[in-house]
Scaffold this motif. Structure first.
Motif, PDB file in Angstrom:
ATOM      1  N   ALA A 193      12.231 -42.446 -44.933  1.00 21.52           N
ATOM      2  CA  ALA A 193      11.889 -43.716 -45.569  1.00 21.52           C
ATOM      3  C   ALA A 193      13.016 -44.730 -45.487  1.00 21.52           C
ATOM      4  CB  ALA A 193      11.510 -43.475 -47.035  1.00 21.52           C
ATOM      5  N   LEU A 194      14.270 -44.264 -45.597  1.00 18.02           N
ATOM      6  CA  LEU A 194      15.397 -45.178 -45.772  1.00 18.02           C
ATOM      7  C   LEU A 194      16.373 -45.190 -44.602  1.00 18.02           C
ATOM      8  CD1 LEU A 194      16.362 -44.366 -49.473  1.00 18.02           C
ATOM      9  CD2 LEU A 194      14.854 -46.189 -48.659  1.00 18.02           C
ATOM     10  N   GLY A 195      16.338 -44.174 -43.758  1.00 19.34           N
ATOM     11  CA  GLY A 195      17.404 -44.003 -42.792  1.00 19.34           C
ATOM     12  C   GLY A 195      18.555 -43.249 -43.443  1.00 19.34           C
ATOM     13  N   ASP A 196      19.702 -43.270 -42.806  1.00 14.59           N
ATOM     14  CA  ASP A 196      20.866 -42.534 -43.293  1.00 14.59           C
ATOM     15  C   ASP A 196      21.603 -43.380 -44.325  1.00 14.59           C
ATOM     16  OD1 ASP A 196      22.712 -40.568 -43.602  1.00 14.59           O
ATOM     17  OD2 ASP A 196      23.779 -40.938 -41.722  1.00 14.59           O
ATOM     18  N   VAL A 197      21.381 -43.095 -45.605  1.00 17.47           N
ATOM     19  CA  VAL A 197      21.997 -43.870 -46.688  1.00 17.47           C
ATOM     20  C   VAL A 197      22.837 -42.928 -47.549  1.00 17.47           C
ATOM     21  CG1 VAL A 197      20.111 -45.546 -46.731  1.00 17.47           C
ATOM     22  CG2 VAL A 197      20.004 -43.534 -48.231  1.00 17.47           C
ATOM     23  N   PRO A 198      23.761 -43.465 -48.349  1.00 15.42           N
ATOM     24  CA  PRO A 198      24.540 -42.614 -49.256  1.00 15.42           C
ATOM     25  C   PRO A 198      23.631 -41.876 -50.231  1.00 15.42           C
ATOM     26  CG  PRO A 198      25.511 -44.803 -49.094  1.00 15.42           C
ATOM     27  CD  PRO A 198      24.192 -44.873 -48.392  1.00 15.42           C
ATOM     28  N   GLN A 199      24.108 -40.725 -50.704  1.00 16.42           N
ATOM     29  CA  GLN A 199      23.287 -39.902 -51.585  1.00 16.42           C
ATOM     30  C   GLN A 199      22.890 -40.645 -52.859  1.00 16.42           C
ATOM     31  OE1 GLN A 199      24.834 -36.134 -53.404  1.00 16.42           O
ATOM     32  NE2 GLN A 199      23.140 -35.214 -52.251  1.00 16.42           N
ATOM     33  N   GLU A 200      23.763 -41.516 -53.358  1.00 11.89           N
ATOM     34  CA  GLU A 200      23.418 -42.305 -54.541  1.00 11.89           C
ATOM     35  C   GLU A 200      22.120 -43.085 -54.328  1.00 11.89           C
ATOM     36  OE1 GLU A 200      26.570 -44.882 -55.637  1.00 11.89           O
ATOM     37  OE2 GLU A 200      27.405 -43.493 -57.110  1.00 11.89           O
ATOM     38  N   LEU A 201      21.969 -43.664 -53.136  1.00 12.27           N
ATOM     39  CA  LEU A 201      20.757 -44.428 -52.856  1.00 12.27           C
ATOM     40  C   LEU A 201      19.547 -43.517 -52.701  1.00 12.27           C
ATOM     41  CD1 LEU A 201      22.053 -47.225 -50.442  1.00 12.27           C
ATOM     42  CD2 LEU A 201      21.318 -47.448 -52.822  1.00 12.27           C
ATOM     43  N   GLU A 202      19.756 -42.304 -52.190  1.00 17.81           N
ATOM     44  CA  GLU A 202      18.657 -41.340 -52.161  1.00 17.81           C
ATOM     45  C   GLU A 202      18.188 -41.048 -53.583  1.00 17.81           C
ATOM     46  OE1 GLU A 202      19.042 -37.762 -49.957  1.00 17.81           O
ATOM     47  OE2 GLU A 202      20.010 -38.702 -48.226  1.00 17.81           O
ATOM     48  N   TRP A 203      19.138 -40.870 -54.510  1.00 19.14           N
ATOM     49  CA  TRP A 203      18.775 -40.586 -55.898  1.00 19.14           C
ATOM     50  C   TRP A 203      18.051 -41.775 -56.536  1.00 19.14           C
ATOM     51  CZ3 TRP A 203      24.277 -38.338 -57.117  1.00 19.14           C
ATOM     52  CH2 TRP A 203      24.350 -37.040 -56.609  1.00 19.14           C
ATOM     53  N   THR A 204      18.514 -42.990 -56.230  1.00 15.49           N
ATOM     54  CA  THR A 204      17.855 -44.172 -56.782  1.00 15.49           C
ATOM     55  C   THR A 204      16.435 -44.293 -56.244  1.00 15.49           C
ATOM     56  OG1 THR A 204      19.980 -45.308 -56.965  1.00 15.49           O
ATOM     57  CG2 THR A 204      18.011 -46.669 -57.055  1.00 15.49           C
TER      58      THR A 204
END
Length: 357
Positions: A193-204
Protein backbone atom coordinates in the motif's frame (compact mmCIF):
# COMPACT_ATOMS: atom_id res chain seq x y z
CA UNK A 1 -38.80 -13.23 6.61
CA UNK A 2 -36.04 -15.22 4.95
CA UNK A 3 -33.51 -16.68 7.40
CA UNK A 4 -29.84 -16.72 6.34
CA UNK A 5 -27.53 -19.56 7.36
CA UNK A 6 -24.38 -17.74 8.44
CA UNK A 7 -20.83 -18.92 8.99
CA UNK A 8 -18.56 -16.85 11.22
CA UNK A 9 -14.83 -16.74 10.45
CA UNK A 10 -12.77 -15.59 13.44
CA UNK A 11 -13.95 -16.02 17.03
CA UNK A 12 -11.89 -13.37 18.81
CA UNK A 13 -12.92 -10.46 20.98
CA UNK A 14 -15.30 -8.65 18.62
CA UNK A 15 -17.01 -11.93 17.66
CA UNK A 16 -17.51 -12.96 21.28
CA UNK A 17 -18.58 -9.59 22.67
CA UNK A 18 -20.62 -8.35 19.71
CA UNK A 19 -21.30 -10.40 16.60
CA UNK A 20 -22.22 -13.79 18.04
CA UNK A 21 -24.66 -12.31 20.60
CA UNK A 22 -26.20 -10.03 17.95
CA UNK A 23 -26.66 -12.92 15.51
CA UNK A 24 -28.29 -14.90 18.33
CA UNK A 25 -30.60 -11.93 19.04
CA UNK A 26 -31.91 -11.97 15.44
CA UNK A 27 -33.34 -15.51 15.13
CA UNK A 28 -35.86 -14.42 12.49
CA UNK A 29 -32.98 -13.28 10.22
CA UNK A 30 -30.00 -15.55 10.97
CA UNK A 31 -29.13 -19.10 11.88
CA UNK A 32 -25.58 -19.53 13.16
CA UNK A 33 -24.73 -22.59 11.06
CA UNK A 34 -20.92 -22.84 11.22
CA UNK A 35 -17.92 -21.30 12.96
CA UNK A 36 -14.23 -21.16 12.07
CA UNK A 37 -11.08 -20.27 14.02
CA UNK A 38 -7.46 -21.41 14.10
CA UNK A 39 -7.82 -22.20 17.83
CA UNK A 40 -9.25 -25.72 18.32
CA UNK A 41 -10.01 -24.96 21.97
CA UNK A 42 -11.93 -21.81 21.16
CA UNK A 43 -13.91 -23.69 18.50
CA UNK A 44 -14.90 -26.36 20.98
CA UNK A 45 -15.92 -23.98 23.75
CA UNK A 46 -17.83 -21.47 21.61
CA UNK A 47 -19.35 -24.24 19.52
CA UNK A 48 -20.77 -25.74 22.70
CA UNK A 49 -21.94 -22.36 24.03
CA UNK A 50 -23.80 -21.47 20.83
CA UNK A 51 -24.83 -25.05 19.98
CA UNK A 52 -23.03 -25.02 16.61
CA UNK A 53 -22.23 -28.48 15.31
CA UNK A 54 -20.16 -27.48 12.27
CA UNK A 55 -16.74 -26.24 13.42
CA UNK A 56 -13.64 -25.67 11.28
CA UNK A 57 -10.04 -24.59 11.78
CA UNK A 58 -9.70 -23.78 8.04
CA UNK A 59 -12.13 -21.42 6.33
CA UNK A 60 -11.68 -23.24 3.02
CA UNK A 61 -13.00 -26.44 4.58
CA UNK A 62 -15.98 -24.56 5.95
CA UNK A 63 -16.80 -23.09 2.54
CA UNK A 64 -16.33 -26.44 0.78
CA UNK A 65 -18.71 -28.16 3.21
CA UNK A 66 -21.62 -26.01 1.95
CA UNK A 67 -24.85 -25.38 3.83
CA UNK A 68 -24.30 -21.62 4.15
CA UNK A 69 -25.91 -18.54 2.64
CA UNK A 70 -23.40 -15.95 3.88
CA UNK A 71 -20.31 -15.46 6.01
CA UNK A 72 -19.20 -12.82 8.50
CA UNK A 73 -15.43 -12.28 8.29
CA UNK A 74 -14.02 -11.30 11.69
CA UNK A 75 -10.52 -12.73 11.71
CA UNK A 76 -7.27 -10.78 11.60
CA UNK A 77 -7.10 -7.96 9.03
CA UNK A 78 -4.37 -9.66 7.00
CA UNK A 79 -6.73 -12.48 6.00
CA UNK A 80 -9.92 -10.53 5.28
CA UNK A 81 -9.33 -10.46 1.53
CA UNK A 82 -8.54 -14.19 1.22
CA UNK A 83 -11.67 -15.16 3.15
CA UNK A 84 -13.91 -12.68 1.34
CA UNK A 85 -12.78 -13.69 -2.16
CA UNK A 86 -13.06 -17.39 -1.35
CA UNK A 87 -16.57 -16.94 0.07
CA UNK A 88 -17.71 -14.98 -2.98
CA UNK A 89 -16.29 -17.62 -5.30
CA UNK A 90 -18.24 -20.20 -3.28
CA UNK A 91 -21.42 -18.25 -4.05
CA UNK A 92 -21.86 -16.66 -0.61
CA UNK A 93 -22.64 -13.11 0.46
CA UNK A 94 -20.10 -11.47 2.78
CA UNK A 95 -20.11 -9.03 5.69
CA UNK A 96 -16.46 -8.20 6.37
CA UNK A 97 -15.23 -6.27 9.39
CA UNK A 98 -13.30 -3.10 8.77
CA UNK A 99 -10.71 -2.69 7.47
CA UNK A 100 -11.93 -4.64 4.45
CA UNK A 101 -8.28 -5.26 3.55
CA UNK A 102 -4.85 -3.65 3.82
CA UNK A 103 -3.70 -3.10 0.23
CA UNK A 104 -5.21 -1.67 -2.97
CA UNK A 105 -4.52 -4.94 -4.80
CA UNK A 106 -6.63 -6.86 -2.29
CA UNK A 107 -9.45 -4.34 -2.67
CA UNK A 108 -9.51 -4.79 -6.43
CA UNK A 109 -9.49 -8.57 -6.04
CA UNK A 110 -12.53 -8.36 -3.74
CA UNK A 111 -14.39 -6.09 -6.17
CA UNK A 112 -13.59 -8.43 -9.08
CA UNK A 113 -14.77 -11.47 -7.10
CA UNK A 114 -17.99 -9.71 -6.16
CA UNK A 115 -18.66 -8.73 -9.76
CA UNK A 116 -18.06 -12.20 -11.19
CA UNK A 117 -20.12 -13.88 -8.44
CA UNK A 118 -23.00 -11.40 -8.40
CA UNK A 119 -23.07 -11.62 -4.61
CA UNK A 120 -23.08 -8.90 -1.93
CA UNK A 121 -20.06 -7.55 -0.06
CA UNK A 122 -20.71 -5.14 2.80
CA UNK A 123 -18.04 -3.53 4.99
CA UNK A 124 -18.91 -3.47 8.70
CA UNK A 125 -18.84 0.26 9.51
CA UNK A 126 -21.29 0.04 12.39
CA UNK A 127 -21.03 3.72 13.43
CA UNK A 128 -22.69 4.75 10.16
CA UNK A 129 -25.79 2.74 11.08
CA UNK A 130 -26.37 4.44 14.44
CA UNK A 131 -29.72 6.32 14.27
CA UNK A 132 -28.11 9.46 15.72
CA UNK A 133 -25.63 9.48 12.85
CA UNK A 134 -28.18 8.86 10.10
CA UNK A 135 -30.31 11.64 11.61
CA UNK A 136 -27.26 13.94 11.60
CA UNK A 137 -26.85 13.35 7.86
CA UNK A 138 -30.49 14.40 7.35
CA UNK A 139 -30.25 17.48 9.58
CA UNK A 140 -26.89 18.79 8.33
CA UNK A 141 -28.44 21.41 5.98
CA UNK A 142 -30.08 23.11 8.99
CA UNK A 143 -26.65 24.34 10.13
CA UNK A 144 -26.15 26.63 7.15
CA UNK A 145 -22.80 26.79 5.33
CA UNK A 146 -20.16 24.71 7.12
CA UNK A 147 -17.35 26.74 8.68
CA UNK A 148 -15.28 24.14 10.58
CA UNK A 149 -15.38 20.46 11.62
CA UNK A 150 -13.62 18.38 14.27
CA UNK A 151 -13.36 14.61 13.98
CA UNK A 152 -12.05 13.39 17.33
CA UNK A 153 -11.29 9.81 18.42
CA UNK A 154 -8.99 9.40 21.43
CA UNK A 155 -9.87 6.23 23.31
CA UNK A 156 -8.55 3.93 25.98
CA UNK A 157 -7.48 0.44 24.98
CA UNK A 158 -10.63 -1.58 24.23
CA UNK A 159 -9.51 -4.29 26.61
CA UNK A 160 -9.80 -1.89 29.57
CA UNK A 161 -13.55 -1.69 28.96
CA UNK A 162 -14.07 -5.25 27.77
CA UNK A 163 -12.38 -6.76 30.83
CA UNK A 164 -14.83 -4.93 33.11
CA UNK A 165 -17.98 -5.75 31.18
CA UNK A 166 -17.58 -9.06 29.31
CA UNK A 167 -15.94 -12.43 29.51
CA UNK A 168 -13.61 -13.04 26.56
CA UNK A 169 -12.11 -16.46 25.97
CA UNK A 170 -8.51 -15.78 24.97
CA UNK A 171 -7.04 -19.08 23.76
CA UNK A 172 -3.50 -20.29 24.39
CA UNK A 173 -3.41 -22.90 21.62
CA UNK A 174 -2.77 -20.69 18.58
CA UNK A 175 0.40 -21.99 16.87
CA UNK A 176 3.35 -19.64 17.29
CA UNK A 177 4.20 -19.96 13.60
CA UNK A 178 0.72 -18.69 12.73
CA UNK A 179 1.33 -15.54 14.77
CA UNK A 180 4.71 -14.98 13.11
CA UNK A 181 3.19 -15.52 9.66
CA UNK A 182 0.44 -13.01 10.43
CA UNK A 183 2.90 -10.23 11.28
CA UNK A 184 5.06 -10.96 8.24
CA UNK A 185 1.98 -10.91 6.03
CA UNK A 186 0.84 -7.63 7.55
CA UNK A 187 4.16 -5.95 6.88
CA UNK A 188 4.15 -7.15 3.26
CA UNK A 189 0.61 -5.88 2.65
CA UNK A 190 1.32 -2.48 4.20
CA UNK A 191 4.40 -2.19 1.99
CA UNK A 192 2.17 -2.94 -1.01
CA UNK A 193 0.00 0.00 0.00
CA UNK A 194 2.73 2.47 0.97
CA UNK A 195 6.02 1.31 -0.49
CA UNK A 196 9.11 1.13 1.71
CA UNK A 197 8.36 3.49 4.62
CA UNK A 198 9.70 3.69 8.20
CA UNK A 199 8.06 1.34 10.67
CA UNK A 200 6.44 4.28 12.48
CA UNK A 201 4.46 5.04 9.33
CA UNK A 202 3.48 1.38 9.00
CA UNK A 203 2.07 1.58 12.54
CA UNK A 204 0.22 4.81 11.76
CA UNK A 205 -1.28 3.21 8.66
CA UNK A 206 -2.46 0.39 10.93
CA UNK A 207 -4.09 2.92 13.25
CA UNK A 208 -5.87 4.51 10.30
CA UNK A 209 -7.03 1.16 8.90
CA UNK A 210 -8.36 0.18 12.31
CA UNK A 211 -9.71 2.95 14.49
CA UNK A 212 -9.40 5.66 11.83
CA UNK A 213 -11.50 3.87 9.25
CA UNK A 214 -14.59 4.40 11.41
CA UNK A 215 -13.96 8.13 11.75
CA UNK A 216 -13.01 8.93 8.18
CA UNK A 217 -15.74 6.77 6.68
CA UNK A 218 -18.43 8.51 8.74
CA UNK A 219 -16.87 11.89 7.92
CA UNK A 220 -17.09 11.15 4.20
CA UNK A 221 -20.75 10.14 4.40
CA UNK A 222 -21.56 13.33 6.30
CA UNK A 223 -19.36 15.81 4.41
CA UNK A 224 -18.08 14.13 1.24
CA UNK A 225 -14.45 13.57 0.41
CA UNK A 226 -11.84 16.25 1.21
CA UNK A 227 -9.99 17.97 -1.64
CA UNK A 228 -6.63 17.24 -0.08
CA UNK A 229 -4.71 16.52 3.10
CA UNK A 230 -3.08 19.88 3.86
CA UNK A 231 -0.85 18.70 6.69
CA UNK A 232 -0.39 15.88 9.16
CA UNK A 233 1.68 15.22 12.27
CA UNK A 234 2.22 12.02 14.27
CA UNK A 235 4.03 11.24 17.51
CA UNK A 236 4.59 8.47 20.05
CA UNK A 237 5.70 5.95 17.40
CA UNK A 238 2.73 6.67 15.19
CA UNK A 239 0.17 6.04 17.94
CA UNK A 240 -1.18 9.61 17.84
CA UNK A 241 -2.10 11.60 14.79
CA UNK A 242 -3.50 14.98 13.78
CA UNK A 243 -4.37 15.85 10.18
CA UNK A 244 -5.84 18.93 8.47
CA UNK A 245 -8.27 17.99 5.70
CA UNK A 246 -9.09 20.73 3.19
CA UNK A 247 -12.68 20.93 1.91
CA UNK A 248 -12.23 24.22 0.09
CA UNK A 249 -14.69 26.38 2.07
CA UNK A 250 -13.77 24.81 5.40
CA UNK A 251 -11.18 22.61 7.11
CA UNK A 252 -11.59 19.42 9.14
CA UNK A 253 -9.25 18.73 12.04
CA UNK A 254 -8.86 14.98 12.49
CA UNK A 255 -7.28 13.86 15.75
CA UNK A 256 -6.85 10.33 17.05
CA UNK A 257 -4.85 8.17 19.42
CA UNK A 258 -5.07 5.39 21.98
CA UNK A 259 -4.18 5.79 25.67
CA UNK A 260 -4.65 4.02 29.01
CA UNK A 261 -7.75 5.87 30.19
CA UNK A 262 -10.87 3.89 30.94
CA UNK A 263 -13.15 5.93 28.67
CA UNK A 264 -14.25 6.44 25.06
CA UNK A 265 -13.89 9.99 23.75
CA UNK A 266 -15.24 10.00 20.20
CA UNK A 267 -17.31 12.51 18.27
CA UNK A 268 -17.83 14.41 15.03
CA UNK A 269 -18.60 18.10 15.58
CA UNK A 270 -19.76 20.34 12.73
CA UNK A 271 -19.80 24.13 13.08
CA UNK A 272 -22.18 25.79 10.64
CA UNK A 273 -22.91 29.47 10.09
CA UNK A 274 -26.10 29.28 12.19
CA UNK A 275 -25.88 25.96 13.98
CA UNK A 276 -23.63 23.33 15.52
CA UNK A 277 -24.02 19.57 15.44
CA UNK A 278 -22.19 16.92 17.44
CA UNK A 279 -22.54 13.16 16.99
CA UNK A 280 -21.15 11.57 20.14
CA UNK A 281 -20.29 7.87 20.33
CA UNK A 282 -19.76 5.65 23.36
CA UNK A 283 -17.86 2.37 23.39
CA UNK A 284 -19.42 -0.24 21.09
CA UNK A 285 -18.16 -2.98 23.38
CA UNK A 286 -21.00 -2.33 25.83
CA UNK A 287 -24.07 -3.00 23.73
CA UNK A 288 -26.88 -0.45 23.78
CA UNK A 289 -24.81 2.45 25.09
CA UNK A 290 -26.49 5.18 23.05
CA UNK A 291 -25.04 7.35 20.32
CA UNK A 292 -26.37 10.88 20.80
CA UNK A 293 -26.95 13.85 18.52
CA UNK A 294 -26.41 17.32 20.01
CA UNK A 295 -27.89 20.26 18.08
CA UNK A 296 -27.57 24.00 18.62
CA UNK A 297 -29.55 26.16 16.19
CA UNK A 298 -30.00 29.92 15.85
CA UNK A 299 -33.05 31.28 14.03
CA UNK A 300 -33.41 35.07 14.24
CA UNK A 301 -33.59 35.90 17.94
CA UNK A 302 -34.15 32.28 18.87
CA UNK A 303 -31.48 29.85 20.09
CA UNK A 304 -32.29 26.21 20.71
CA UNK A 305 -30.24 23.38 22.18
CA UNK A 306 -31.31 19.73 22.05
CA UNK A 307 -29.90 16.28 22.72
CA UNK A 308 -31.38 13.44 20.70
CA UNK A 309 -31.11 9.77 21.59
CA UNK A 310 -33.16 8.25 18.78
CA UNK A 311 -32.90 4.62 19.91
CA UNK A 312 -31.11 2.30 22.33
CA UNK A 313 -30.69 -0.50 19.79
CA UNK A 314 -26.95 -0.84 19.20
CA UNK A 315 -25.42 0.05 15.80
CA UNK A 316 -24.15 -3.50 15.28
CA UNK A 317 -27.73 -4.77 15.28
CA UNK A 318 -28.77 -2.13 12.75
CA UNK A 319 -25.76 -3.13 10.67
CA UNK A 320 -26.67 -6.83 10.60
CA UNK A 321 -30.30 -5.94 9.82
CA UNK A 322 -29.08 -3.81 6.91
CA UNK A 323 -26.89 -6.67 5.65
CA UNK A 324 -29.83 -9.08 5.79
CA UNK A 325 -32.01 -6.64 3.86
CA UNK A 326 -29.33 -6.10 1.20
CA UNK A 327 -28.82 -9.84 0.71
CA UNK A 328 -32.49 -10.80 0.65
CA UNK A 329 -33.70 -7.92 -1.54
CA UNK A 330 -30.67 -7.54 -3.82
CA UNK A 331 -30.20 -3.91 -2.76
CA UNK A 332 -26.76 -2.33 -2.75
CA UNK A 333 -25.48 -1.96 0.83
CA UNK A 334 -24.52 1.49 2.06
CA UNK A 335 -20.94 0.46 2.87
CA UNK A 336 -19.57 -1.13 -0.31
CA UNK A 337 -16.01 -2.20 -1.20
CA UNK A 338 -15.73 0.91 -3.40
CA UNK A 339 -16.70 2.99 -0.39
CA UNK A 340 -13.83 1.44 1.57
CA UNK A 341 -11.40 2.15 -1.30
CA UNK A 342 -12.09 5.88 -0.80
CA UNK A 343 -11.00 5.47 2.82
CA UNK A 344 -7.86 3.56 1.86
CA UNK A 345 -6.91 6.31 -0.60
CA UNK A 346 -7.37 8.86 2.19
CA UNK A 347 -5.18 6.81 4.55
CA UNK A 348 -2.40 6.83 1.96
CA UNK A 349 -2.81 10.60 1.42
CA UNK A 350 -2.40 11.16 5.18
CA UNK A 351 0.74 9.01 5.21
CA UNK A 352 2.17 11.03 2.29
CA UNK A 353 1.46 14.26 4.21
CA UNK A 354 3.30 12.78 7.21
CA UNK A 355 6.29 12.00 4.99
CA UNK A 356 6.46 15.65 3.96
CA UNK A 357 6.60 16.63 7.61
Amino acid sequence: MSKLRVGVIGLGEVAQVIHLPVIESLPDRYELAAICDISPGLLERLGARYRVEHRYTDFREMLAAGGLDCVVVLNSDEYHADCTVAALDAGLDVLVEKPMCLSPREAQEIIAARDRSGKTVMVAYMRRFAPAFTEAVEKLPQLGPIRYVRVHDVIGENRLIVDQTSYVDRPDDVPEEAVDEKWARRSALVKEALGDVPQELEWTYGLLCGLGSHDLSAMRELLGRPKEVSAAKMWRNGGYLVALLDYGDFVVTYETGVDDQLRYDTYIEVYGASGTMKVEYDTPYVRHFPTTLHLELTDGDSYERSVRRPHLKDPYTYELEHFHEAVTTGATPKTTPEDFVHDMELFVEIIRALEKG
